[in-house]
Scaffold this motif. Structure first.
Motif, PDB file in Angstrom:
ATOM      1  N   ARG A 183     -22.966  48.121  86.670  1.00 58.03           N
ATOM      2  CA  ARG A 183     -22.373  48.777  85.505  1.00 58.03           C
ATOM      3  C   ARG A 183     -23.430  49.418  84.622  1.00 58.03           C
ATOM      4  O   ARG A 183     -23.228  50.502  84.076  1.00 58.03           O
ATOM      5  CB  ARG A 183     -21.564  47.767  84.690  1.00 58.03           C
ATOM      6  CG  ARG A 183     -20.292  47.302  85.374  1.00 58.03           C
ATOM      7  CD  ARG A 183     -19.494  46.354  84.502  1.00 58.03           C
ATOM      8  NE  ARG A 183     -19.031  47.011  83.274  1.00 58.03           N
ATOM      9  CZ  ARG A 183     -18.316  46.403  82.337  1.00 58.03           C
ATOM     10  NH1 ARG A 183     -17.992  45.119  82.482  1.00 58.03           N
ATOM     11  NH2 ARG A 183     -17.924  47.062  81.255  1.00 58.03           N
ATOM     12  N   ALA A 184     -24.572  48.752  84.469  1.00 53.02           N
ATOM     13  CA  ALA A 184     -25.629  49.303  83.622  1.00 53.02           C
ATOM     14  C   ALA A 184     -26.356  50.454  84.308  1.00 53.02           C
ATOM     15  O   ALA A 184     -26.755  51.423  83.642  1.00 53.02           O
ATOM     16  CB  ALA A 184     -26.623  48.201  83.252  1.00 53.02           C
ATOM     17  N   TYR A 185     -26.535  50.350  85.626  1.00 54.60           N
ATOM     18  CA  TYR A 185     -27.260  51.375  86.383  1.00 54.60           C
ATOM     19  C   TYR A 185     -26.426  51.759  87.607  1.00 54.60           C
ATOM     20  O   TYR A 185     -26.740  51.357  88.730  1.00 54.60           O
ATOM     21  CB  TYR A 185     -28.640  50.846  86.798  1.00 54.60           C
ATOM     22  CG  TYR A 185     -29.480  50.388  85.621  1.00 54.60           C
ATOM     23  CD1 TYR A 185     -30.168  51.319  84.840  1.00 54.60           C
ATOM     24  CD2 TYR A 185     -29.577  49.038  85.285  1.00 54.60           C
ATOM     25  CE1 TYR A 185     -30.930  50.912  83.756  1.00 54.60           C
ATOM     26  CE2 TYR A 185     -30.337  48.627  84.199  1.00 54.60           C
ATOM     27  CZ  TYR A 185     -31.011  49.566  83.437  1.00 54.60           C
ATOM     28  OH  TYR A 185     -31.765  49.152  82.358  1.00 54.60           O
ATOM     29  N   PRO A 186     -25.358  52.523  87.405  1.00 57.38           N
ATOM     30  CA  PRO A 186     -24.437  52.821  88.514  1.00 57.38           C
ATOM     31  C   PRO A 186     -25.069  53.597  89.663  1.00 57.38           C
ATOM     32  O   PRO A 186     -24.565  53.544  90.785  1.00 57.38           O
ATOM     33  CB  PRO A 186     -23.330  53.632  87.825  1.00 57.38           C
ATOM     34  CG  PRO A 186     -23.938  54.149  86.561  1.00 57.38           C
ATOM     35  CD  PRO A 186     -24.928  53.121  86.125  1.00 57.38           C
ATOM     36  N   ALA A 187     -26.161  54.305  89.408  1.00 63.56           N
ATOM     37  CA  ALA A 187     -26.794  55.077  90.481  1.00 63.56           C
ATOM     38  C   ALA A 187     -27.748  54.233  91.315  1.00 63.56           C
ATOM     39  O   ALA A 187     -28.239  54.691  92.354  1.00 63.56           O
ATOM     40  CB  ALA A 187     -27.544  56.273  89.895  1.00 63.56           C
ATOM     41  N   ASP A 188     -28.033  53.001  90.876  1.00 62.71           N
ATOM     42  CA  ASP A 188     -28.977  52.147  91.602  1.00 62.71           C
ATOM     43  C   ASP A 188     -28.341  51.530  92.845  1.00 62.71           C
ATOM     44  O   ASP A 188     -27.122  51.342  92.912  1.00 62.71           O
ATOM     45  CB  ASP A 188     -29.458  51.012  90.699  1.00 62.71           C
ATOM     46  CG  ASP A 188     -30.538  51.461  89.725  1.00 62.71           C
ATOM     47  OD1 ASP A 188     -30.793  52.678  89.662  1.00 62.71           O
ATOM     48  OD2 ASP A 188     -31.110  50.602  89.034  1.00 62.71           O
ATOM     49  N   PRO A 189     -29.160  51.172  93.827  1.00 66.30           N
ATOM     50  CA  PRO A 189     -28.659  50.393  94.969  1.00 66.30           C
ATOM     51  C   PRO A 189     -28.190  49.018  94.500  1.00 66.30           C
ATOM     52  O   PRO A 189     -28.491  48.599  93.377  1.00 66.30           O
ATOM     53  CB  PRO A 189     -29.870  50.285  95.893  1.00 66.30           C
ATOM     54  CG  PRO A 189     -30.802  51.363  95.446  1.00 66.30           C
ATOM     55  CD  PRO A 189     -30.572  51.522  93.976  1.00 66.30           C
ATOM     56  N   PRO A 190     -27.469  48.293  95.337  1.00 64.82           N
ATOM     57  CA  PRO A 190     -26.941  46.983  94.921  1.00 64.82           C
ATOM     58  C   PRO A 190     -28.037  45.943  94.722  1.00 64.82           C
ATOM     59  O   PRO A 190     -29.174  46.100  95.180  1.00 64.82           O
ATOM     60  CB  PRO A 190     -26.007  46.594  96.072  1.00 64.82           C
ATOM     61  CG  PRO A 190     -26.505  47.369  97.245  1.00 64.82           C
ATOM     62  CD  PRO A 190     -27.025  48.659  96.695  1.00 64.82           C
TER      63      PRO A 190
END
Length: 241
Positions: free
Chosen positions: A194-201
């Protein structure tokens, strides 16, 4: 620490009832951090850092300390982290960044915590606004090796996200029968996405910090958000009558 260990179910990293509750933790304060920047820090041997066993209480210089105490009136064992602020005194796991990383892949972080207020150990606080802030900071790594810090704090009222840190509000709402104790549940994978939606899991937890102002009984990771009845007795939020 746990990177090459089989991980499933529950993994406890702190329990106040243990004979050495802070065995996996260090107690940090501004004085220790300043000394380390001037060349101090952990002793070093031929095979890396040497960490000497800490007695109870665990001093952090003039900034504060982490002390095993008894919570009144429940009689529960706990660790009190005392200091001027969560940034000036905190406990950290692993005990030293040079000693390695947590390497925990279980995505749910659970803590049994209580804000003891501004008075002495066990003294009731006059109001919620007068209580010391409770702060939990988790450094996580995503599937591509990037790291972020997630910090949940009762001193934060609105979320604030920067490239390095997501500062999130934390609200402690103890049940009437819990004598002020709360279970904090952090779904680290969901918070990261939610904080970094573009990041990998989420891949793993690197480091964990608990700031001054918190009274903590248990800290553990879980592979799922277990309900209270599915937990072993030592991890349940049970307050003696």
């Amino acid at each position: 620490m746990f990177k090459h260990s089989f991980q499933a179910g529950l993994l406890a990293v702190l329990h106040a009832n243990g004979s050495a509750p802070l065995q996996l933790w260090s107690v940090e304060g501004e004085k220790k951090l300043r000394d380390r920047e001037r060349g101090g820090g952990a002793l070093r041997g031929s095979h890396g850092p040497v960490h000497l066993p800490l007695p109870l209480p665990f001093p952090a210089g003039k900034d504060g300390a982490a002390t095993r105490a008894t919570d009144h009136p429940t009689g529960l064992a706990c660790i009190d982290i005392t200091g001027t602020s969560p940034s000036s005194t905190f406990i950290a796991c692993p005990p030293d960044v040079r000693a390695g990383e947590l390497g925990v892949r279980l995505p749910h972080l659970h803590l049994l915590v209580k804000s003891p207020g501004p008075g002495p150990v066990g003294a009731p606080s006059s109001s919620a606004s007068s209580q010391q802030p409770v702060s939990v900071e988790v450094t996580v790594r995503d599937a591509e090796g990037g790291t972020r810090r997630l910090r949940a704090s009762t001193a934060v009222s609105t979320p604030r996200v920067t490239p390095a840190l997501a500062a999130l509000p934390l609200r402690l709402a103890p049940a009437p029968t819990s004598a002020g104790w709360c279970r904090v549940r952090l779904d680290l994978a969901a918070l990261l996405s939610r904080a970094y939606p573009a990041d990998p899991p989420l891949a793993e937890v690197v480091r964990l910090r608990l700031g001054a102002g918190a009274r903590v009984r248990t800290v553990y990771f879980a592979e799922a958000d277990y309900v209270e009845g599915d937990l072993p007795a030592e991890l349940r939020l049970v307050v003696p009558a």
